[in-house]
Scaffold this active site. Structure first.
Site, PDB file in Angstrom:
ATOM      1  N   GLU A 437       1.002  -1.107  -0.336  1.00  0.00           N
ATOM      2  CA  GLU A 437      -0.150   0.048   0.221  1.00  0.00           C
ATOM      3  C   GLU A 437       1.113   0.936  -0.060  1.00  0.00           C
ATOM      4  O   GLU A 437       1.406   1.065   1.009  1.00  0.00           O
ATOM      5  CB  GLU A 437      -1.282  -0.367   1.059  1.00  0.00           C
ATOM      6  CG  GLU A 437      -1.709   1.183   1.546  1.00  0.00           C
ATOM      7  CD  GLU A 437      -2.270   1.230   2.599  1.00  0.00           C
ATOM      8  OE1 GLU A 437      -2.587  -0.287   3.430  1.00  0.00           O
ATOM      9  OE2 GLU A 437      -3.136   2.157   3.204  1.00  0.00           O
ATOM     10  N   ASP A 515      -1.412  -1.383   5.581  1.00  0.00           N
ATOM     11  CA  ASP A 515      -1.080  -0.824   7.421  1.00  0.00           C
ATOM     12  C   ASP A 515      -2.223  -1.283   7.669  1.00  0.00           C
ATOM     13  O   ASP A 515      -3.603  -2.245   6.796  1.00  0.00           O
ATOM     14  CB  ASP A 515      -1.072   0.857   7.304  1.00  0.00           C
ATOM     15  CG  ASP A 515      -0.847   2.166   6.190  1.00  0.00           C
ATOM     16  OD1 ASP A 515       0.253   1.393   6.419  1.00  0.00           O
ATOM     17  OD2 ASP A 515      -0.872   3.100   6.151  1.00  0.00           O
ATOM     18  N   ASP A 517      -4.271  -0.532   9.505  1.00  0.00           N
ATOM     19  CA  ASP A 517      -5.858   0.498  10.112  1.00  0.00           C
ATOM     20  C   ASP A 517      -6.653  -0.028   9.120  1.00  0.00           C
ATOM     21  O   ASP A 517      -7.493  -0.966   8.226  1.00  0.00           O
ATOM     22  CB  ASP A 517      -5.001   2.281   9.965  1.00  0.00           C
ATOM     23  CG  ASP A 517      -5.037   2.448   8.561  1.00  0.00           C
ATOM     24  OD1 ASP A 517      -4.892   0.944   7.726  1.00  0.00           O
ATOM     25  OD2 ASP A 517      -4.390   3.713   7.712  1.00  0.00           O
ATOM     26  N   ASP A 519      -7.903   1.669   6.759  1.00  0.00           N
ATOM     27  CA  ASP A 519      -7.642   2.020   5.375  1.00  0.00           C
ATOM     28  C   ASP A 519      -7.322   0.379   5.034  1.00  0.00           C
ATOM     29  O   ASP A 519      -7.771  -0.416   3.484  1.00  0.00           O
ATOM     30  CB  ASP A 519      -7.254   3.578   5.153  1.00  0.00           C
ATOM     31  CG  ASP A 519      -7.995   4.125   5.158  1.00  0.00           C
ATOM     32  OD1 ASP A 519      -8.660   4.199   5.143  1.00  0.00           O
ATOM     33  OD2 ASP A 519      -7.510   5.184   5.119  1.00  0.00           O
TER      34      ASP A 519
END
Ligand code: 0RA
Length: 653
Positions: A437, A515, A517, A519
């Site tokens: 990413e 990540d 998280d 997203d």
């Protein structure tokens, strides 16, 4: 052919020596031969095997209630209200019939000829396999007004069946603990079992199946529990599958008959506004993921009937391009379920039906159901044919887009994508492809990787949601084209085939590195959706993985440890800060970009230390339902699902 028959045919063993060879010791020696593997899949297979026996009782009309519980100690209990396994003395075997059923492979069926048992395939190995692979196995039988019990350990009876009371009911209760000497994982997953029981409820109308998880109590003081029951069978199944899709027509076209060749055939189909074809087929309740003659019969009956209707009503006259079978199935969700007395399973995973006589029966059943529907619903018929014409037109556009993909493939002269930092090794089995990413994390990964066998491809945040896009749009997308080119896979060798060609696949590990998280997990889901819809064979072959970067770096003086969970962090605080959190420095990694190259290598990429989660499809119908829900238009079910099931999409989908 069963294992027994194979031995019989190839060698001249006497019946006795086969018995010895086929004893439960053989199952314990090579468990994977009988249940597929000794991981998560095999573990859950044990439950399916016991439940299948109860379902057989139900199909015979003797049972309508099956209760499954996951108990506190991770044992599983299956209770049915069937006839109860017979407990009378078996002269020839010199033990009770119950003991024969539980200690001789395939013995269950020998009492009950003529039912739709499975030979080959993964199911149908018999409840004796479950017994062999359980460290403890307890059975209770209600029969003839009495209650009996018997206990086993690793397939061996601890005592002979004994009477322990009276009972007004009939039925069988089995409780088993999977053997920790055999299985690498011992914890059952509620969602995996629920998906299978739901599927069984749709496939076998009228049976009540329930699942209860007794391992922890919910906030309301009760156990998590669901009841699966269907009166309308596959009709409800396709509605469930299409829950998050916009229907093209509200009707489900449905047929359930055994008038063609005496074979029970049930088919349900429904058109939606998507561009995906979603057909699930079952033989004797087994998901035939490789298809076979029943699926071929379905396709043939469908194409012929729709084509004939469209031609007869002159709806195809203005269309200059040829309409193919694929066009008739765009936006179609369908389930086919048949029962075959002696199924022949072929293919790599033994999930492809080989019986030729099946094709005609399914063809005729589909033909009749669809033909009648079209004649009786001219308005809806026109909507379907219009959609088919649109599909044919789009397919031509897609052909051009596909040529783009094919031309750019490295073997036809075009180069690899500029964004790809390739590895030097050329052996796909050794090579890994990291999808990372963002360009910044991509840069770090390039520095940190092992250049010989690790390739890095950064992607720019969220890729296209393929769930909602037409095929030619998908193939025109640059990021997606790069993926095809870098991986070395192409679609179809002939013009209109959608089949994925993975013979030139350049990496056997494809790893999402995003990540930790919200997203990141959204990107994982988009990538998973892409691979599930467009490159499913890569998932089926076990090539897709998700990397797990750490959440924290905890530090006390010179001691540093990475932590992947809050529990690990607390343990670090206990150990080095004597429970005092303030003495510990915690760095929370919000993104991959916060790690330097060395840290990223050490925690997430180094095969010696990293943890990769392999993406598997446990249940194809369930996965389809999940992806259509996660990626569809409807926000409410998606939110409900994510709230109820936050880790599911990341780990098990
Ligand atoms: C052998 C023969 C009969 C029933 C069963 C096995 C049987 C097995 C299982 C396993 C789970 N539940 C089960 N229920 C029944 C026929 C019994 C008869 O003829 O009465």
């Amino acid at each position: 052919m069963s294992e027994e028959e194979k031995l019989d045919a190839s060698q001249s063993y006497s019946a006795d020596s086969i018995q010895v060879l086929e004893g439960l010791e053989a199952v314990r020696k090579r468990p994977s031969m009988y249940i597929g593997d000794t991981g998560l899949k095999g573990l859950h297979h044990l439950v399916y095997e016991v439940v299948d026996n109860s379902i057989d009782e139900a199909m015979g009309g003797y049972c309508d209630d099956i209760q499954v519980s996951i108990n506190e100690d991770n044992s599983v209990t299956v209770i049915d209200n069937g006839r109860g396994i017979p407990v009378d003395w078996h002269e020839k075997e010199q033990r009770s019939a119950l003991e024969v059923v539980l200690t001789v492979l395939h013995a269950g069926g020998k009492f009950d000829k003529g039912s739709y048992k499975v030979s080959g395939g993964l199911h149908g190995v018999g409840v004796s396999c479950v017994n062999a692979l359980s460290s403890s196995f307890h059975v209770e039988i209600c029969r003839d007004g009495k209650l009996y019990e018997q206990d086993y350990k690793r397939g061996k009876p601890i005592y002979s069946v004994r009477e322990i009371g009276t009972s007004e009911e009939t039925g069988t209760t089995i409780t088993f603990i999977p053997d920790d000497e055999i299985f690498s994982v011992l914890e059952f997953k509620y969602d995996v079992l629920a998906a299978r029981l739901r599927e069984l409820a749709y496939l076998n109308t009228g049976i009540k199946l329930s699942l209860t998880d007794r391992r922890n109590v919910l906030e309301n003081g009760e156990f998590k529990s669901e009841i699966f029951h269907s009166d309308e069978g596959l009709k409800e199944f396709v509605r469930f599958l299409d829950q998050s899709r916009e229907p093209l027509i509200d009707d489900v076209i449905h047929i359930s008959t055994d008038k063609f060749g005496g074979m029970p055939v049930e088919v349900a189909m429904m058109y939606n506004q998507s561009y995906n074809e979603n057909i699930f087929s079952y033989v004797n309740n087994i998901n035939t993921i490789e298809g076979g003659t029943h699926l071929a019969g379905f396709r043939r009956g469908m194409t012929r009937t729709l084509k004939k209707y469209a031609e007869d009503s002159k709806m195809l006259e203005k269309v200059k391009i040829e309409v193919t079978g694929d066009d008739f199935r765009e936006g179609l969700t369908a389930v086919i379920s048949i029962k075959v007395a002696e199924p022949q399973f072929e293919g790599q995973t033994k999930t492809k039906l080989g019986n030729n006589e099946v094709m005609g029966s399914v063809d005729m059943a589909v033909s009749e159901a669809l033909g009648n529907y079209l004649e009786e619903h001219p308005k809806e018929a026109k909507i379907i044919v219009d959609k088919v014409v649109l599909a044919a037109t789009a397919r031509h556009a897609a052909r051009n887009a596909r040529e783009l993909v094919q031309r750019k493939s490295p073997l036809s002269g075009g180069g690899l994508p500029g964004k790809l930092a390739d590895c030097s090794d050329r052996d796909p089995e050794k090579c890994e492809f990291f999808i990372v990413e963002g360009d910044s994390a991509g840069g770090t990964a390039k520095q940190g990787r092992s250049r010989k066998y690790q390739a890095i491809m950064p992607i720019r945040g969220k890729i296209l949601n393929v769930e909602k896009a037409m095929q030619h749009r998908i193939l025109e997308n640059e990021e997606i084209r790069n993926m095809y080119t870098a991986l070395g896979v192409s679609i179809g060798t002939d013009d209109d085939s959608k089949e994925l060609n993975i013979s030139k696949l350049r990496y056997h590990k494809i790893i999402f590195m995003t990540d930790a998280d919200v997203d990141g997990s959204h990107i994982d889901t988009l990538l998973l959706t892409f691979f599930f819809r467009q490159m499913k064979p890569l998932i089926e072959n076990g090539y897709i993985y998700i990397a797990t970067p750490p959440l924290y770096l905890c530090r006390k003086g010179k001691v540093e440890e990475y932590c992947w969970t809050e529990i690990q962090r607390q343990q670090f605080i206990e150990k080095y800060g004597s429970g005092n959190e303030n003495a510990i420095h915690t760095q929370r990694y919000k993104g991959l970009g916060e790690m330097n190259a060395e840290q990223l290598w050490h925690t997430t990429m180094d095969p010696e230390f990293r943890t990769l989660r392999q993406v598997t499809i446990e249940n194809a119908a369930d996965a389809d339902h999940v992806f259509s829900m996660l990626m569809g238009d409807d926000v409410a079910p998606r939110r409900e699902f994510i709230e109820a099931n936050a880790s599911y999409a990341k780990i098990d989908a």
